[in-house]
Design an enzyme around this catalytic site. Structure first.
Site, PDB file in Angstrom:
ATOM      1  N   CYS A 109      28.064  63.982  -0.411  1.00  0.00           N
ATOM      2  CA  CYS A 109      28.857  64.073   0.567  1.00  0.00           C
ATOM      3  C   CYS A 109      30.259  63.532   0.631  1.00  0.00           C
ATOM      4  O   CYS A 109      31.063  63.529   1.244  1.00  0.00           O
ATOM      5  CB  CYS A 109      28.220  63.495   2.012  1.00  0.00           C
ATOM      6  SG  CYS A 109      26.584  64.559   2.011  1.00  0.00           S
ATOM      7  N   HIS A 247      32.636  61.138   7.575  1.00  0.00           N
ATOM      8  CA  HIS A 247      31.577  61.878   7.164  1.00  0.00           C
ATOM      9  C   HIS A 247      30.779  62.232   8.519  1.00  0.00           C
ATOM     10  O   HIS A 247      30.316  61.191   8.974  1.00  0.00           O
ATOM     11  CB  HIS A 247      30.647  61.517   5.934  1.00  0.00           C
ATOM     12  CG  HIS A 247      29.753  62.435   5.620  1.00  0.00           C
ATOM     13  ND1 HIS A 247      29.858  63.900   5.466  1.00  0.00           N
ATOM     14  CD2 HIS A 247      28.429  62.054   5.281  1.00  0.00           C
ATOM     15  CE1 HIS A 247      28.790  64.332   5.163  1.00  0.00           C
ATOM     16  NE2 HIS A 247      27.725  63.456   5.035  1.00  0.00           N
ATOM     17  N   ASN A 277      25.854  68.053   9.347  1.00  0.00           N
ATOM     18  CA  ASN A 277      26.164  67.813   8.072  1.00  0.00           C
ATOM     19  C   ASN A 277      26.455  68.791   7.041  1.00  0.00           C
ATOM     20  O   ASN A 277      25.564  69.620   6.632  1.00  0.00           O
ATOM     21  CB  ASN A 277      25.063  66.637   7.563  1.00  0.00           C
ATOM     22  CG  ASN A 277      25.465  65.947   6.340  1.00  0.00           C
ATOM     23  OD1 ASN A 277      26.366  66.340   5.516  1.00  0.00           O
ATOM     24  ND2 ASN A 277      24.590  64.871   5.968  1.00  0.00           N
TER      25      ASN A 277
HETATM   26  C1  LIG Z   1      16.971  61.551   9.152  1.00  0.00           C
HETATM   27  C2  LIG Z   1      17.214  60.648  10.364  1.00  0.00           C
HETATM   28  C3  LIG Z   1      17.786  61.392  11.353  1.00  0.00           C
HETATM   29  C4  LIG Z   1      15.767  60.182  10.954  1.00  0.00           C
HETATM   30  O1  LIG Z   1      15.905  59.337  12.135  1.00  0.00           O
HETATM   31  P1  LIG Z   1      15.205  58.009  12.010  1.00  0.00           P
HETATM   32  O2  LIG Z   1      15.553  57.443  13.534  1.00  0.00           O
HETATM   33  O3  LIG Z   1      15.462  57.220  10.933  1.00  0.00           O
HETATM   34  O4  LIG Z   1      13.656  58.658  12.103  1.00  0.00           O
HETATM   35  P2  LIG Z   1      12.431  58.335  11.176  1.00  0.00           P
HETATM   36  O5  LIG Z   1      12.688  58.810   9.809  1.00  0.00           O
HETATM   37  O6  LIG Z   1      12.190  56.579  11.121  1.00  0.00           O
HETATM   38  O7  LIG Z   1      11.311  59.085  11.715  1.00  0.00           O
HETATM   39  C5  LIG Z   1      10.871  58.321  13.049  1.00  0.00           C
HETATM   40  C6  LIG Z   1       9.736  59.455  13.825  1.00  0.00           C
HETATM   41  O8  LIG Z   1      10.178  60.701  14.070  1.00  0.00           O
HETATM   42  C7  LIG Z   1       9.607  61.624  13.451  1.00  0.00           C
HETATM   43  N1  LIG Z   1      10.541  62.674  13.158  1.00  0.00           N
HETATM   44  C8  LIG Z   1      11.244  62.960  11.814  1.00  0.00           C
HETATM   45  N2  LIG Z   1      11.899  64.183  11.781  1.00  0.00           N
HETATM   46  C9  LIG Z   1      11.593  64.623  13.138  1.00  0.00           C
HETATM   47  C10 LIG Z   1      12.115  65.768  13.843  1.00  0.00           C
HETATM   48  N3  LIG Z   1      13.082  66.567  13.295  1.00  0.00           N
HETATM   49  N4  LIG Z   1      11.570  66.086  15.087  1.00  0.00           N
HETATM   50  C11 LIG Z   1      10.850  65.077  15.410  1.00  0.00           C
HETATM   51  N5  LIG Z   1      10.376  63.982  15.151  1.00  0.00           N
HETATM   52  C12 LIG Z   1      10.819  63.948  13.687  1.00  0.00           C
HETATM   53  C13 LIG Z   1       9.168  60.898  12.244  1.00  0.00           C
HETATM   54  O9  LIG Z   1       7.689  61.643  11.295  1.00  0.00           O
HETATM   55  C14 LIG Z   1       8.697  59.695  12.617  1.00  0.00           C
HETATM   56  O10 LIG Z   1       7.443  59.893  13.435  1.00  0.00           O
HETATM   57  P3  LIG Z   1       6.386  58.667  13.202  1.00  0.00           P
HETATM   58  O11 LIG Z   1       7.001  57.415  13.591  1.00  0.00           O
HETATM   59  O12 LIG Z   1       5.233  59.129  13.939  1.00  0.00           O
HETATM   60  O13 LIG Z   1       6.188  58.489  11.624  1.00  0.00           O
HETATM   61  C15 LIG Z   1      18.108  59.342   9.993  1.00  0.00           C
HETATM   62  O14 LIG Z   1      17.179  58.664   9.344  1.00  0.00           O
HETATM   63  C16 LIG Z   1      19.083  59.601   9.353  1.00  0.00           C
HETATM   64  O15 LIG Z   1      20.394  60.420   9.714  1.00  0.00           O
HETATM   65  N6  LIG Z   1      19.456  59.133   8.192  1.00  0.00           N
HETATM   66  C17 LIG Z   1      20.585  59.234   7.510  1.00  0.00           C
HETATM   67  C18 LIG Z   1      20.468  60.521   6.802  1.00  0.00           C
HETATM   68  C19 LIG Z   1      22.120  60.923   6.141  1.00  0.00           C
HETATM   69  O16 LIG Z   1      22.968  60.575   6.800  1.00  0.00           O
HETATM   70  N7  LIG Z   1      21.768  61.945   5.256  1.00  0.00           N
HETATM   71  C20 LIG Z   1      22.863  62.478   4.489  1.00  0.00           C
HETATM   72  C21 LIG Z   1      23.513  61.732   3.588  1.00  0.00           C
HETATM   73  S1  LIG Z   1      25.023  62.348   3.023  1.00  0.00           S
END
Ligand SMILES: CC(C)(COP(=O)(O)OP(=O)(O)OC[C@H]1O[C@@H](n2cnc3c(N)ncnc32)[C@H](O)[C@@H]1OP(=O)(O)O)[C@@H](O)C(=O)NCCC(=O)NCCS
Length: 321
Positions: A109, A247, A277
């Protein structure tokens, strides 16, 4: 001598996929996606190829400029249509850029930032008059559509900037790129190759694997470091920057960047709601939107900042022409 960002362009596939549609594929809900990421919809390629998107973005950026003046084409991507020829070579051939050398860059990215960093250096050392730097992705082809942790995040598209070597325009004021070892493999995409008669490489999963929480933590720290570095190198204060183009990975990461810089969120160009993204294409597409908005005047300072797999991060501070 400076390297100016002259013009920009972008292209999106026609199909817009709302969050609601994804609830038919995985257990999720639109409100969760909006609250945790800021994403409401994304564009997904159907008939479009990476090449057609890259060329459309480049044609828009080039306008009626002389194609013979382009001496360099750098394409940042992690989802090329083919491994050989490179996307750069395909763009050069399709657009008839007879005088260009062309190749690809993979910095995930951060690819567009790495592309600008390379282009600036090459243009100055090799006296290249104009260059195209393109970010293009068809992430839908490397997304696991059964993984709710990733499939809600990504989209397809392309963005392009035309750079020009200039005696009188300062253009890029300062740039910074950095690699961080991804020791815990927090963001990977494996390659699916044919089995050879000589080795057993085991099965591969050719799609995005991500530990969202780890990447989130990395992103917040790395973009802060990159933003501080370009400001320090240029001797510019955060409040002197008219617009920031981050980004577009997660709205909460963009908010934390604004807090870190003690700058209002309104100074950050945001289009994640409608694009998701798009990896290397995110920053040039958001930059194209900013340039088209009329909010940038000649002499304004603009900062591009990104992070990504690798792990990678970087920033570019430039003065608008
Ligand atoms: C991916 C992302 C949105 C997840 O958000 P988060 O707040 O970290 O959520 P978590 O992964 O801790 O998950 C929290 C809960 O939501 C759930 N969950 C994950 N994806 C889900 C979805 N699409 N819909 C509903 N629930 C979801 C998980 O299973 C977890 O449930 P649990 O607590 O029962 O285990 C976030 O971590 C993120 O954006 N990270 C950066 C990613 C990024 O920038 N990537 C690109 C790099 S260039």
């Amino acid at each position: 001598m400076g390297v100016a960002i002259l013009t920009t362009g972008k292209a999106l596939p026609a199909l817009k996929v709302e969050n609601q549609k994804l609830t038919e594929l995985v257990e999720t809900d639109s409100q969760w996606i909006i609250e945790r990421t800021g994403i409401e919809s994304r564009h997904i390629a159907t008939s479009e190829t990476g090449l057609s998107l890259a060329v459309a973005a480049a044609e828009e950026a080039l306008g009626d400029m002389d194609k013979a003046s382009i001496g360099l084409v750098l394409v940042a991507t992690v989802s090329p249509d083919m491994l050989v020829p490179s996307m750069g070579a395909l763009v050069k051939r399709t657009m008839g850029l007879e005088n260009a050398v062309a190749y690809d860059i993979n910095a995930a990215c951060s690819g567009f930032i790495y592309g600008l960093w390379n282009a600036e250096a090459l243009m100055k050392t090799h006296d290249i008059k104009r260059a195209l730097v393109i970010g293009v992705e068809r992430l839908s082809r490397i997304t696991n559509w059964e993984d709710r942790g990733t499939c809600i995040l990504f989209g397809d598209g392309a963005g392009c900037a035309v750079l020009e070597l200039s005696d009188d325009k300062p253009g890029i004021l300062s740039s910074f790129i950095k690699n961080y070892d991804d020791v815990s493999n927090s963001l990977t995409v494996d390659m699916q190759y044919l089995q050879t008669p000589f080795a057993d490489d085991g099965p591969k999963e050719p799609y995005i694997h991500m530990n969202g929480t780890q990447v989130f933590r990395f992103a917040v720290g790395a973009i802060g470091e990159a933003m501080d570095a370009v400001l320090r190198n240029a001797g510019v204060r955060a409040d002197e920057v008219k617009y920031y183009v981050p980004h577009q990975a997660n709205m909460r990461i963009i908010q934390s960047a604004a807090q870190r810089m003690k700058q209002p969120l309104e100074k950050f160009q945001v289009n994640i709601q409608t694009t998701g993204n798009v990896s290397a294409a995110s920053i040039p597409m958001a930059l194209a939107d900013l340039m088209k908005s009329g909010k940038i005047q000649s002499g304004d300072k603009v900062m591009l900042v990104g992070f990504g797999g690798g792990l990678t991060a970087g920033a570019i501070l430039f003065e608008a022409v």
